[in-house]
Design an enzyme around this catalytic site. Structure first.
Site, PDB file in Angstrom:
ATOM      1  N   GLU A  16       0.818  -1.215   0.000  1.00  0.00           N
ATOM      2  CA  GLU A  16       0.000   0.000   0.000  1.00  0.00           C
ATOM      3  C   GLU A  16       0.854   1.268   0.000  1.00  0.00           C
ATOM      4  O   GLU A  16       1.738   1.440   0.829  1.00  0.00           O
ATOM      5  CB  GLU A  16      -0.910   0.022   1.231  1.00  0.00           C
ATOM      6  CG  GLU A  16      -1.773   1.277   1.337  1.00  0.00           C
ATOM      7  CD  GLU A  16      -2.442   1.431   2.688  1.00  0.00           C
ATOM      8  OE1 GLU A  16      -2.640   2.579   3.112  1.00  0.00           O
ATOM      9  OE2 GLU A  16      -2.751   0.399   3.328  1.00  0.00           O
ATOM     10  N   SER A  58      -4.215   5.478  -0.030  1.00  0.00           N
ATOM     11  CA  SER A  58      -5.529   4.992   0.372  1.00  0.00           C
ATOM     12  C   SER A  58      -6.487   6.171   0.313  1.00  0.00           C
ATOM     13  O   SER A  58      -6.165   7.254   0.793  1.00  0.00           O
ATOM     14  CB  SER A  58      -5.460   4.440   1.801  1.00  0.00           C
ATOM     15  OG  SER A  58      -6.720   3.957   2.210  1.00  0.00           O
TER      16      SER A  58
END
Length: 421
Positions: A345, A348
């Protein structure tokens, strides 16, 4: 917190949302019961206050003999009113607690399940294939004089670090590029406080399932933020804001702090999972009907930044069980990390609908000039972790790292070379 009217009219939808998250659907029934109890308590107190007011009028018109009787009745009624108001206050507290126990309603279309049940929406770029043995970001960072974990641990403990020389310039350049892109797209640049009051931290939903990750200064009763989403969400708390010209967009640059509770033994090498990092975070207030379109805009701006640093990535639709309590829908962009042969990641973006706005009492006026709860959204535009993907994807056979063209003006060189070449 969720809209009580929506809950009353659609309890099965909220129960289904709880099940999709892997959370207790019985909390829906507990909230419905608390709502009914509060409304009953309010009605009882209102009726007794009305009766007390009517009795007061009678006393003024009564004869001396009647007045004595009415005053006695008034004393008895006053005691009942106090008792009813105490019950009303208790019912208010119970309702607030029941509402705060319930996560936001998951948006239709979000995948059900947990952390591994995401859906890949798109893959952009081709994962790197090297004709040499690639180094991981820490080995590169140390050989290039960019990262010093050993002295970070000496000074502050595990999972702290120094960014040194070009490492510091690389982070500053990355965040500056993000700030420039955000302001060019109409965001107001903000450097917010990184300590917030409990009501602001609670209002964003971070004192629920994520409470163990937050640093709390007990003596001052203040919390260190894990994202500038928190102070930006609190910026307009208790206000009626003007959304007549469209969403109100802010971008915050701050240091962020996370205890990383429960993550011991995971990603302990390097700067993937650390206690302190810097981040540029987009935050938006919007009318609820505009929130979905704004969510897609935030994702598009994140993708522009990833394109600028030339890192292969994929976009995932995060499953309901992996959403934060405030988010109704979340999309992550995960960058390719060659030495791990996986995506991690980097960004987000979450649509929190009116969940945070209701907790923080942020409203706007609709076309009828009536106050309505604002929706909130957030999205990462750059963070320290991006250095991991940049170093690993742009490394070269001689141990150097190519600096993406967009970052060269900030870093001051187009190639980072080993300090002991």
């Amino acid at each position: 917190m969720i809209d009580l009217r929506f809950l009353r009219e659609n309890p099965d939808v909220v129960r289904a949302s709880q099940r999709a998250r892997g959370e207790d659907p019985a909390l829906v029934d507990a909230l419905l019961e608390a709502d009914a109890a509060r409304r009953a308590a309010v009605a009882t107190a209102d009726n007794l206050r009305a009766e007390q007011k009517a009795l007061g009028k009678k006393v003024g018109k009564a004869s001396p003999e009647e007045r004595a009787v009415l005053l006695t009745q008034g004393q008895e009624l006053s005691a009942k009113v106090k008792e009813a108001e105490a019950a009303e206050n208790a019912a208010d507290a119970d309702l607030d607690a029941a509402m705060r126990a319930l996560s936001n309603v998951v948006q239709e279309g979000a995948p059900a399940g947990g952390e591994d049940d995401y859906i890949v929406l798109e893959t952009v770029g081709t994962p790197c294939e090297f004709d040499f043995q690639p180094k991981d970001h820490l080995e590169l960072g140390e050989s290039l004089g960019l990262i010093d974990m050993e002295r970070g641990a000496k000074v502050s403990g595990a999972r702290f670090y120094f960014l040194t020389g070009y490492g510091a310039l690389l982070q500053l350049g990355l965040l500056q590029l993000a700030a420039q892109k955000a302001t060019a797209n109409g965001f107001t640049m903000m450097i917010p406080p990184v300590l917030v009051r409990p009501e602001i931290m609670a209002g964003t939903g971070f004192l629920g399932q994520h409470a163990a990750e937050i640093y709390h200064l007990e003596e001052d009763d203040l919390y260190l933020v894990g994202t500038s989403e928190v102070p930006l969400a609190g910026y307009h708390s208790g206000e009626i804001i003007d959304l007549s010209a469209g969403p109100k967009r802010y971008v915050g640059w701050s240091s962020c702090f996370r205890r990383e509770a429960g993550s011991y033994g995971k990603d302990t090498r390097g700067i993937i999972r650390v206690h302190q990092f810097d981040k540029v975070e987009m935050f938006v207030y919007a009318k609820p009907e505009d929130a979905d379109a704004e969510h897609q805009r935030l994702l598009a701006w994140e993708r522009e930044m990833l394109a600028a640093v030339e890192v292969p990535y994929r976009v995932i639709d995060v499953a309901a069980g992996d959403l934060g309590s405030s988010a109704a829908r979340k999309f992550d962009c995960e960058g390719w990390v060659p030495t791990q042969q996986t995506y991690r990641e980097l960004t987000s973006t979450s649509n929190c609908t009116t969940f945070q706005g209701r907790r923080l009492n942020v409203r706007y006026r609709d076309e009828n000039n009536k106050p309505q709860t604002a929706a909130t959204l957030n999205g990462t535009l750059a963070t320290t972790r991006w250095i991991v993907a940049i170093l690993e994807n742009h490394q070269q056979a001689d141990g150097s790292v190519r600096v993406p063209a967009a970052l060269v003006p900030f870093v001051g060189t187009d190639v980072l070379r080993p300090i002991h070449a």
